[in-house]
Structure formats: structure tokens, C-alpha cells
Design a protein around this motif. Structure first.
Motif, mmCIF file in Angstrom:
data_model
loop_
_atom_site.group_PDB
_atom_site.id
_atom_site.type_symbol
_atom_site.label_atom_id
_atom_site.label_comp_id
_atom_site.label_asym_id
_atom_site.label_seq_id
_atom_site.Cartn_x
_atom_site.Cartn_y
_atom_site.Cartn_z
ATOM 1 N N SER A 159 -2.071 9.699 -9.828
ATOM 2 C CA SER A 159 -2.696 9.766 -8.634
ATOM 3 C C SER A 159 -2.004 8.737 -7.815
ATOM 4 O O SER A 159 -1.428 7.602 -8.447
ATOM 5 C CB SER A 159 -4.136 9.384 -9.035
ATOM 6 O OG SER A 159 -4.066 7.888 -9.321
ATOM 7 N N PHE A 160 -1.798 9.094 -6.537
ATOM 8 C CA PHE A 160 -1.325 8.057 -5.487
ATOM 9 C C PHE A 160 -2.262 7.813 -4.296
ATOM 10 O O PHE A 160 -1.979 7.045 -3.541
ATOM 11 C CB PHE A 160 0.175 8.662 -5.253
ATOM 12 C CG PHE A 160 0.027 10.219 -4.392
ATOM 13 C CD1 PHE A 160 0.313 10.029 -3.241
ATOM 14 C CD2 PHE A 160 -0.047 11.109 -5.255
ATOM 15 C CE1 PHE A 160 0.347 11.365 -2.433
ATOM 16 C CE2 PHE A 160 0.033 12.518 -4.473
ATOM 17 C CZ PHE A 160 0.274 12.544 -3.178
ATOM 18 N N VAL A 161 -3.069 8.793 -4.056
ATOM 19 C CA VAL A 161 -4.098 8.499 -2.886
ATOM 20 C C VAL A 161 -5.298 8.874 -3.548
ATOM 21 O O VAL A 161 -5.823 10.041 -3.900
ATOM 22 C CB VAL A 161 -3.617 9.249 -1.566
ATOM 23 C CG1 VAL A 161 -4.869 9.363 -0.758
ATOM 24 C CG2 VAL A 161 -2.331 8.713 -1.122
ATOM 25 N N THR A 162 -6.394 8.170 -2.910
ATOM 26 C CA THR A 162 -7.986 8.522 -3.226
ATOM 27 C C THR A 162 -8.619 8.243 -1.808
ATOM 28 O O THR A 162 -8.319 7.370 -1.086
ATOM 29 C CB THR A 162 -8.614 7.668 -4.344
ATOM 30 O OG1 THR A 162 -7.861 8.061 -5.534
ATOM 31 C CG2 THR A 162 -10.076 7.894 -4.354
ATOM 32 N N CYS B 168 -4.309 3.774 -1.601
ATOM 33 C CA CYS B 168 -2.878 4.383 -1.748
ATOM 34 C C CYS B 168 -1.984 3.358 -2.914
ATOM 35 O O CYS B 168 -1.954 2.111 -2.637
ATOM 36 C CB CYS B 168 -2.314 4.258 -0.429
ATOM 37 S SG CYS B 168 -2.975 5.377 0.824
ATOM 38 N N ALA B 169 -1.231 4.227 -3.683
ATOM 39 C CA ALA B 169 -0.110 3.362 -4.483
ATOM 40 C C ALA B 169 0.544 2.775 -3.503
ATOM 41 O O ALA B 169 1.102 3.303 -2.489
ATOM 42 C CB ALA B 169 0.120 4.348 -5.311
ATOM 43 N N GLN C 8 2.928 9.023 2.220
ATOM 44 C CA GLN C 8 4.150 9.211 1.578
ATOM 45 C C GLN C 8 4.924 8.029 1.007
ATOM 46 O O GLN C 8 5.350 8.315 -0.190
ATOM 47 C CB GLN C 8 5.093 9.609 2.675
ATOM 48 C CG GLN C 8 4.763 10.939 3.598
ATOM 49 C CD GLN C 8 5.151 11.065 4.865
ATOM 50 O OE1 GLN C 8 6.161 10.343 5.352
ATOM 51 N NE2 GLN C 8 4.941 12.319 5.388
ATOM 52 N N ASP C 9 4.576 7.063 1.362
ATOM 53 C CA ASP C 9 5.067 5.613 0.384
ATOM 54 C C ASP C 9 4.423 5.551 -0.797
ATOM 55 O O ASP C 9 5.010 5.221 -1.698
ATOM 56 C CB ASP C 9 4.847 4.519 1.315
ATOM 57 C CG ASP C 9 5.934 4.244 2.468
ATOM 58 O OD1 ASP C 9 6.777 5.111 2.458
ATOM 59 O OD2 ASP C 9 5.675 3.169 3.172
ATOM 60 N N ALA C 10 2.975 6.071 -0.820
ATOM 61 C CA ALA C 10 2.448 6.013 -2.019
ATOM 62 C C ALA C 10 2.654 7.031 -3.000
ATOM 63 O O ALA C 10 2.953 6.971 -4.307
ATOM 64 C CB ALA C 10 0.838 6.319 -1.896
#
Length: 119
Positions: A37-40, A56-57, A104-106
Motif C-alpha cells: 500500500s502507498f496511499v489510503t 501516504c508512504a 507519486q512520491d508515496a
């Protein structure tokens, strides 16, 4: 604020390579290759953070930098903040280009160095 935060976030995240979406803990969450996962999106808030926001990661150092630059918008989220994730409020005047950059960074944070984001 957009009529549907989920639709806006979905457009951003699903434009990235090998991304899927599914619910995680009842919230729309985007994954790289179905696993990382990278965004919730917490559209109605989560626990004590009773406002719409993203988790976000984070790339190394990004959490501290963003919180220092704009503590009214960015915060250290519960549970994942210790791993460098970034909380971003969505109940402010939003710059969707900035939200897209955060997502996008995440994505880059979970896919590794050298990953390319195609616009």
C-alpha cells in the motif's frame, strides 16, 4: 473541495503503473502490484483525526520536511507515522497538483529508487 475526494484520488493513483485499489480497514487504499500500500484515503476521518485526509508512504525525510513547512496541512498519522508515512489534510484549500505529487512520491517510496512515474 471536490465533490468526491475518492474519485480525485483514484484518478491520480490509478494513473501509476501496476496500481490496484481495494478497501483496507474500510478505506479506499492503493497498492503497488496488489501488495504494497502507498496511499489510503480517510474521507470521513480516522479515529482522533476527524477530518478528510490521506495517509501516504513517505520518502526518507519527507515527513519531517512537510510537517515543518506546513503543520496545518501535514501531520504524522497514527500507526504508520513511525514508518515515515505522511498525513495530508484534505479539508483545506487543495492544490490537486500538490496532492498528485504527494501520491507519486508515496508510490516511489514503495516501489524503490529509480522507479518512474509516467504523467
Amino acid at each position: 473541495m471536490p465533490a468526491d475526494l475518492a474519485d480525485q484520488t483514484r484518478v491520480i493513483c490509478l494513473a501509476l503503473p501496476e496500481v490496484t485499489e481495494r478497501l483496507s480497514h474500510g478505506a479506499p487504499t492503493w497498492f503497488f502490484r496488489g501488495k504494497k500500500s502507498f496511499v489510503t484515503l480517510w474521507e470521513n476521518g480516522h479515529h482522533a483525526d476527524e477530518f478528510p485526509h490521506l495517509w501516504c508512504a513517505g520518502l526518507p525525510g519527507a515527513q519531517q520536511e512537510l510537517i515543518a513547512a506546513d503543520p496545518a496541512t501535514f501531520f504524522r498519522p497514527q500507526y504508520v507515522g513511525g514508518r515515515g508515512w505522511i498525513g495530508g489534510r484534505l479539508d483545506r484549500d487543495l492544490d490537486w497538483a500538490e496532492v498528485a505529487e504527494l501520491c507519486q512520491d508515496a508510490y516511489r517510496a514503495v516501489t524503490g529508487p529509480g522507479s518512474r512515474v509516467i504523467h
